[in-house]
Write a protein that holds these residues in place. Structure first.
Motif, PDB file in Angstrom:
ATOM      1  N   UNK A  55       1.148 -34.865  10.108  1.00 24.67           N
ATOM      2  CA  UNK A  55      -0.142 -34.193  10.226  1.00 24.67           C
ATOM      3  C   UNK A  55      -1.191 -34.896   9.364  1.00 24.67           C
ATOM      4  N   UNK A  56      -0.845 -35.201   8.110  1.00 25.14           N
ATOM      5  CA  UNK A  56      -1.770 -35.893   7.209  1.00 25.14           C
ATOM      6  C   UNK A  56      -2.118 -37.270   7.782  1.00 25.14           C
ATOM      7  N   UNK A  57      -1.122 -37.985   8.271  1.00 24.31           N
ATOM      8  CA  UNK A  57      -1.367 -39.311   8.865  1.00 24.31           C
ATOM      9  C   UNK A  57      -2.333 -39.218  10.039  1.00 24.31           C
ATOM     10  N   UNK A  58      -2.132 -38.222  10.893  1.00 21.42           N
ATOM     11  CA  UNK A  58      -3.012 -38.045  12.048  1.00 21.42           C
ATOM     12  C   UNK A  58      -4.435 -37.716  11.605  1.00 21.42           C
ATOM     13  N   UNK A  59      -4.553 -36.815  10.629  1.00 21.09           N
ATOM     14  CA  UNK A  59      -5.885 -36.454  10.137  1.00 21.09           C
ATOM     15  C   UNK A  59      -6.591 -37.669   9.544  1.00 21.09           C
ATOM     16  N   UNK A  60      -5.881 -38.479   8.796  1.00 23.57           N
ATOM     17  CA  UNK A  60      -6.471 -39.682   8.214  1.00 23.57           C
ATOM     18  C   UNK A  60      -6.972 -40.608   9.320  1.00 23.57           C
ATOM     19  N   UNK A  79      -9.767 -39.108  -0.989  1.00 25.53           N
ATOM     20  CA  UNK A  79      -8.690 -38.845  -0.045  1.00 25.53           C
ATOM     21  C   UNK A  79      -7.899 -40.135   0.212  1.00 25.53           C
ATOM     22  N   UNK A  80      -8.610 -41.226   0.484  1.00 28.76           N
ATOM     23  CA  UNK A  80      -7.950 -42.509   0.759  1.00 28.76           C
ATOM     24  C   UNK A  80      -7.196 -43.026  -0.464  1.00 28.76           C
ATOM     25  N   UNK A  81      -7.758 -42.830  -1.640  1.00 23.36           N
ATOM     26  CA  UNK A  81      -7.105 -43.261  -2.873  1.00 23.36           C
ATOM     27  C   UNK A  81      -5.795 -42.489  -3.067  1.00 23.36           C
ATOM     28  N   UNK A  84      -3.215 -43.648  -0.391  1.00 25.78           N
ATOM     29  CA  UNK A  84      -2.640 -44.953  -0.716  1.00 25.78           C
ATOM     30  C   UNK A  84      -1.646 -44.841  -1.875  1.00 25.78           C
ATOM     31  N   UNK A  85      -2.010 -44.098  -2.919  1.00 24.98           N
ATOM     32  CA  UNK A  85      -1.126 -43.943  -4.084  1.00 24.98           C
ATOM     33  C   UNK A  85       0.165 -43.238  -3.674  1.00 24.98           C
ATOM     34  N   UNK A  86       0.060 -42.220  -2.806  1.00 23.71           N
ATOM     35  CA  UNK A  86       1.262 -41.533  -2.325  1.00 23.71           C
ATOM     36  C   UNK A  86       2.184 -42.508  -1.615  1.00 23.71           C
ATOM     37  N   UNK A  87       1.624 -43.351  -0.765  1.00 22.82           N
ATOM     38  CA  UNK A  87       2.439 -44.345  -0.064  1.00 22.82           C
ATOM     39  C   UNK A  87       3.057 -45.337  -1.048  1.00 22.82           C
ATOM     40  N   UNK A  88       2.300 -45.718  -2.064  1.00 22.69           N
ATOM     41  CA  UNK A  88       2.782 -46.709  -3.020  1.00 22.69           C
ATOM     42  C   UNK A  88       3.945 -46.192  -3.862  1.00 22.69           C
ATOM     43  N   UNK A  89       3.966 -44.913  -4.155  1.00 26.92           N
ATOM     44  CA  UNK A  89       5.033 -44.394  -5.023  1.00 26.92           C
ATOM     45  C   UNK A  89       6.262 -43.902  -4.255  1.00 26.92           C
ATOM     46  N   UNK A  90       6.161 -43.790  -2.938  1.00 22.13           N
ATOM     47  CA  UNK A  90       7.302 -43.272  -2.174  1.00 22.13           C
ATOM     48  C   UNK A  90       8.545 -44.141  -2.310  1.00 22.13           C
ATOM     49  N   UNK A  91       8.433 -45.445  -2.160  1.00 26.19           N
ATOM     50  CA  UNK A  91       9.607 -46.319  -2.229  1.00 26.19           C
ATOM     51  C   UNK A  91      10.205 -46.364  -3.635  1.00 26.19           C
ATOM     52  N   UNK A  92       9.390 -46.590  -4.698  1.00 23.93           N
ATOM     53  CA  UNK A  92       9.982 -46.545  -6.040  1.00 23.93           C
ATOM     54  C   UNK A  92      10.619 -45.186  -6.349  1.00 23.93           C
ATOM     55  N   UNK A  93      10.008 -44.099  -5.862  1.00 22.72           N
ATOM     56  CA  UNK A  93      10.567 -42.769  -6.090  1.00 22.72           C
ATOM     57  C   UNK A  93      11.921 -42.639  -5.422  1.00 22.72           C
TER      58      UNK A  93
END
Length: 170
Positions: A55-60, A79-81, A84-93
């Motif tokens: 849903x968030x991806x579609x809204x973006x 919102x974009x910041x 992007x930060x959420x995407x950046x931390x997903x893999x290390x998390x």
């Protein structure tokens, strides 16, 4: 020789130092960029599942394709910041959670081995105490304290811990 040794692991002082330094480096890198929520805040804010991520991806995507539909109450740059930060931390998390689970599982087996070894020691000390082995009675009395409250909870075999094959506490 141990009969039921589930795991055998050793860490050198050098490895422990490297591990500690790596964790300190990660903590330093994240300092000022991560938040520590209280349990109540975690409940309040929750987390989004896979469906809501879509849903968030579609809204973006819609926000970017149809800029005129963006409400003035949304700071698109922020919102974009955040996005992007959420995407950046997903893999290390994911990697950190996997490592934390592996460390936890290893600790579980180490605790299991230590607890069962301790039970064997206790049972042998109990036997030695029945044989009036000098100096053993005080050891047995000290260790036996850990099993005294168990009879009050349920009728169990003497000197059997609450969970026969699992360490208590921690």
């Amino acid at each position: 020789m141990a009969i039921d040794n589930m795991i055998s692991v050793e860490f050198t002082e050098q490895e422990l130092t490297k591990l500690g330094n790596a964790l300190n480096e990660i903590a330093q890198l994240l300092s000022g960029k991560v938040i520590n929520l209280t349990p109540e805040e975690r409940k309040q804010y929750g987390s989004i599942g896979d469906k809501n991520k879509v849903f968030v991806d579609k809204c973006k995507a819609y926000m970017e394709q149809n800029i005129d539909t963006l409400p003035k109450t949304i700071d698109k740059h922020e919102f974009d910041k955040d996005y992007k930060a959420r995407q950046q931390i997903e893999e290390p998390l994911r990697k950190l959670l996997q490592l934390a689970e592996m460390l936890s599982d290893t600790k579980i087996l180490l605790d299991f081995d230590n607890y069962n070894g301790s039970l064997s020691y206790y049972r042998y000390v109990k036997f030695l105490a029945t044989q009036n082995t000098p100096g053993i009675t005080s050891i047995y009395a000290d260790l036996n304290q850990h099993f005294q409250s168990m009879g009050k909870r349920a009728k169990k075999a003497p000197d059997t811990p609450e969970a026969p094959h699992a360490p208590q506490g921690e």
